[in-house]
Design a protein around this motif. Structure first.
Motif, mmCIF file in Angstrom:
data_model
loop_
_atom_site.group_PDB
_atom_site.id
_atom_site.type_symbol
_atom_site.label_atom_id
_atom_site.label_comp_id
_atom_site.label_asym_id
_atom_site.label_seq_id
_atom_site.Cartn_x
_atom_site.Cartn_y
_atom_site.Cartn_z
ATOM 1 N N UNK A 156 0.836 -1.201 0.000
ATOM 2 C CA UNK A 156 0.000 0.000 0.000
ATOM 3 C C UNK A 156 0.876 1.258 0.000
ATOM 4 N N UNK A 157 0.421 2.279 -0.812
ATOM 5 C CA UNK A 157 1.162 3.529 -0.919
ATOM 6 C C UNK A 157 1.179 4.239 0.433
ATOM 7 N N UNK A 158 2.276 4.911 0.758
ATOM 8 C CA UNK A 158 2.339 5.605 2.055
ATOM 9 C C UNK A 158 1.396 6.795 2.100
ATOM 10 N N UNK A 159 1.021 7.196 3.295
ATOM 11 C CA UNK A 159 0.153 8.362 3.477
ATOM 12 C C UNK A 159 0.923 9.631 3.104
ATOM 13 N N UNK A 160 0.290 10.496 2.302
ATOM 14 C CA UNK A 160 0.926 11.726 1.833
ATOM 15 C C UNK A 160 0.532 12.903 2.721
ATOM 16 N N UNK A 161 1.522 13.728 3.062
ATOM 17 C CA UNK A 161 1.260 14.946 3.826
ATOM 18 C C UNK A 161 0.878 16.058 2.854
ATOM 19 N N UNK A 162 -0.252 16.707 3.094
ATOM 20 C CA UNK A 162 -0.759 17.737 2.182
ATOM 21 C C UNK A 162 -1.299 18.912 2.983
ATOM 22 N N UNK A 163 -1.450 20.038 2.296
ATOM 23 C CA UNK A 163 -2.218 21.167 2.827
ATOM 24 C C UNK A 163 -3.466 21.299 1.985
ATOM 25 N N UNK A 164 -4.554 21.693 2.613
ATOM 26 C CA UNK A 164 -5.847 21.753 1.923
ATOM 27 C C UNK A 164 -6.474 23.131 2.081
ATOM 28 N N UNK A 165 -7.521 23.344 1.305
ATOM 29 C CA UNK A 165 -8.308 24.573 1.395
ATOM 30 C C UNK A 165 -9.756 24.231 1.090
ATOM 31 N N UNK A 166 -10.643 25.020 1.618
ATOM 32 C CA UNK A 166 -12.077 24.818 1.408
ATOM 33 C C UNK A 166 -12.555 25.760 0.305
ATOM 34 N N UNK A 167 -13.278 25.223 -0.654
ATOM 35 C CA UNK A 167 -13.787 26.013 -1.778
ATOM 36 C C UNK A 167 -14.874 26.955 -1.275
ATOM 37 N N UNK A 168 -14.711 28.237 -1.571
ATOM 38 C CA UNK A 168 -15.677 29.254 -1.141
ATOM 39 C C UNK A 168 -16.193 30.025 -2.349
ATOM 40 N N UNK A 169 -17.404 30.547 -2.219
ATOM 41 C CA UNK A 169 -17.973 31.425 -3.248
ATOM 42 C C UNK A 169 -17.687 32.878 -2.878
ATOM 43 N N UNK A 170 -17.271 33.653 -3.865
ATOM 44 C CA UNK A 170 -17.010 35.068 -3.631
ATOM 45 C C UNK A 170 -17.098 35.811 -4.953
ATOM 46 N N UNK A 171 -17.129 37.133 -4.858
ATOM 47 C CA UNK A 171 -17.129 37.985 -6.047
ATOM 48 C C UNK A 171 -15.693 38.369 -6.375
ATOM 49 N N UNK A 172 -15.333 38.216 -7.641
ATOM 50 C CA UNK A 172 -13.955 38.487 -8.048
ATOM 51 C C UNK A 172 -13.968 39.317 -9.328
ATOM 52 N N UNK A 173 -13.237 40.429 -9.358
ATOM 53 C CA UNK A 173 -13.209 41.247 -10.573
ATOM 54 C C UNK A 173 -12.328 40.609 -11.649
ATOM 55 N N UNK A 174 -12.755 40.745 -12.891
ATOM 56 C CA UNK A 174 -11.955 40.276 -14.023
ATOM 57 C C UNK A 174 -11.041 41.420 -14.455
ATOM 58 N N UNK A 175 -9.747 41.182 -14.379
ATOM 59 C CA UNK A 175 -8.739 42.190 -14.703
ATOM 60 C C UNK A 175 -8.035 41.795 -15.994
ATOM 61 N N UNK A 176 -7.960 42.741 -16.931
ATOM 62 C CA UNK A 176 -7.227 42.541 -18.185
ATOM 63 C C UNK A 176 -6.000 43.447 -18.154
ATOM 64 N N UNK A 177 -4.834 42.859 -18.273
ATOM 65 C CA UNK A 177 -3.594 43.625 -18.255
ATOM 66 C C UNK A 177 -3.114 43.880 -19.676
ATOM 67 N N UNK A 178 -2.589 45.072 -19.907
ATOM 68 C CA UNK A 178 -2.110 45.441 -21.241
ATOM 69 C C UNK A 178 -1.019 46.485 -21.106
ATOM 70 N N UNK A 179 -0.291 46.664 -22.186
ATOM 71 C CA UNK A 179 0.693 47.739 -22.292
ATOM 72 C C UNK A 179 0.130 48.820 -23.193
ATOM 73 N N UNK A 180 0.129 50.054 -22.725
ATOM 74 C CA UNK A 180 -0.420 51.159 -23.513
ATOM 75 C C UNK A 180 0.540 52.314 -23.574
ATOM 76 N N UNK A 181 0.082 53.376 -24.178
ATOM 77 C CA UNK A 181 0.888 54.595 -24.225
ATOM 78 C C UNK A 181 -0.010 55.801 -23.993
ATOM 79 N N UNK A 182 0.591 56.834 -23.464
ATOM 80 C CA UNK A 182 -0.126 58.056 -23.146
ATOM 81 C C UNK A 182 -0.325 58.872 -24.430
#
Length: 410
Positions: A69-95
């Motif tokens: 049997x494979x050995x037990x693996x040590x991991x870190x976890x997180x709980x999936x949460x719902x939230x509002x997140x802004x969509x950011x588009x990055x670009x290079x521009x000029x003045x």
């Protein structure tokens, strides 16, 4: 598996007995007889050896021994949460300038006086240059005098027609003369105004390309280029550039056009953050125009936003980094980006199951930005593996580390 092991043991036992029988036979038979017997039965011996080897290989291939049997693996976890997140588009521009005007003469004349300095901030209507206005001023005074005289003649004709000393036709002619003289006076006044060149916009003056005494002509580009031997003149007398507010221009890929032109909430305004680099703080602004066509050569659409430039830190032509806030995803499933497993079959995520085991679930990545990923295919409050997934396999056992517990408490 016990039956298979028993079968293999019996097969090896029979082989051992066969070799023991052969060994006892060899002792009884001398070498010439052994060689003669082997030569006479070489085909049978070869077939027997091949059958034994093939049977052993087939058993090991199709019925391998069970691994530990494979050995037990040590991991870190997180709980999936719902939230509002802004969509950011990055670009290079000029003045780019919000307004820019090349100051050019409308008449042929000589520069008499320059009222501004290079780099000076001017307001709309400020006097920039004065040309030699003596001739135009004289023409205007002459036209104004003729207009005043024509006006007096017309008023006199009205008095005479009441006394019936002149006809109505003579009064009408006097009126026409007055109107013509007044029009000539206004034209002379306009011509005189061309000798006083004023700024049509508020902004900053650039390099002045003329000097007192320079002959300028309407329709001719004016600028001054000095070298060691001569001075030549082309381009504008001066350029006035509006610097506050100022515009930033950049492009957005055509695949991201639905994010900026699609259906959005009223609160989702298209705003930008302009990063000038260095020690300057980012500047906030608003998008005011998205071009009405895609440039097919680059597969992108041009976007312009307007930002404040009170301190004058931005000038036209300057390259900047732009972050465009397109819209906000509400009630989105947000997970750490490092929790996503990507391979040739797509994107997956290890989800913790009861009994501290994991299951590899396929997901769809909707949006990624700065270490956060919006996904679909899992449920809210699912516990996912963030770190330690390198050696995991579906069904593998896990154990959360202290880092995971601290993260969960926070």
């Amino acid at each position: 598996m016990q039956l298979i092991d028993t079968l293999k043991q019996k097969t090896m036992g029979l082989a051992c007995k066969g070799f023991a029988l052969i060994k006892s036979t060899i002792k009884k038979i001398n070498l010439p007889k052994i060689l003669a017997w082997a030569l006479s039965h070489k085909k049978h011996i070869a077939v027997a050896i091949a059958l034994i080897y093939g049977a052993n290989y087939a058993i090991n291939y199709f019925f391998p021994k069970s691994k530990s049997a494979a050995p037990t693996q040590l991991v870190t976890t997180a709980v999936v949460q719902k939230s509002s997140i802004p969509i950011i588009i990055e670009a290079t521009g000029n003045i780019v300038a919000a307004n820019i005007v090349d100051i050019r003469p409308q008449t042929t004349n000589v520069v008499s006086k320059i009222h501004i300095k290079e780099g000076q901030t001017v307001k709309a209507g400020d006097l920039l240059f004065t040309l030699d206005d003596r001739a135009n001023k004289a023409n205007y005074e002459k036209a104004k005098a003729l207009a005043d005289d024509a006006t007096r003649q017309y008023k006199r004709s009205l008095e005479l027609i009441e006394k019936k000393f002149i006809s109505q036709a003579a009064a009408d002619t006097s009126k026409a003369n007055m109107q013509s003289a007044e029009a000539s006076a206004r034209a002379a006044q306009v011509a005189l105004s061309f000798d006083h060149i004023r700024s049509p916009i508020a902004g900053r003056a650039g390099v002045i390309n003329v000097f007192p005494g320079t002959l300028v002509q309407a329709g001719t580009n004016i600028s001054t280029t000095s070298s060691a031997t001569a001075t030549s003149t082309t381009a504008a007398m001066v350029t006035i550039t509006q610097l506050d507010p100022i515009n930033v221009q950049f492009t957005v890929s055509e695949k991201e056009i639905p994010l900026i032109l699609g259906q959005r909430d009223e609160a989702d305004e298209l705003s930008v953050t302009v990063d000038l680099g260095g020690t300057n703080a980012p500047v906030e602004g608003k998008v005011y125009v998205v071009d009405n066509q895609v440039d097919p050569s680059i597969g992108a659409v041009r976007v312009k936003a307007q930002v404040s430039n009170k301190d004058g830190a931005m000038i036209p032509g300057q390259f900047v980094r732009v972050k465009l806030k397109a819209k906000t995803l509400k009630d989105a499933l947000v997970v750490p980006t490092q929790a996503v497993v990507t391979n040739i079959n797509g994107n997956f995520m290890y989800v913790v199951q009861p009994g501290d085991t994991v299951d590899l679930k396929p997901i769809k990545v909707i949006y990624q930005y700065q270490g956060q990923t919006v996904v679909s295919g899992i449920n809210e409050n699912d516990k996912i593996v963030v770190e330690g997934k390198q050696n995991l396999r579906p069904g593998g056992k896990i154990k959360e580390t202290k880092n995971a517990e601290k993260a969960k408490e926070q």
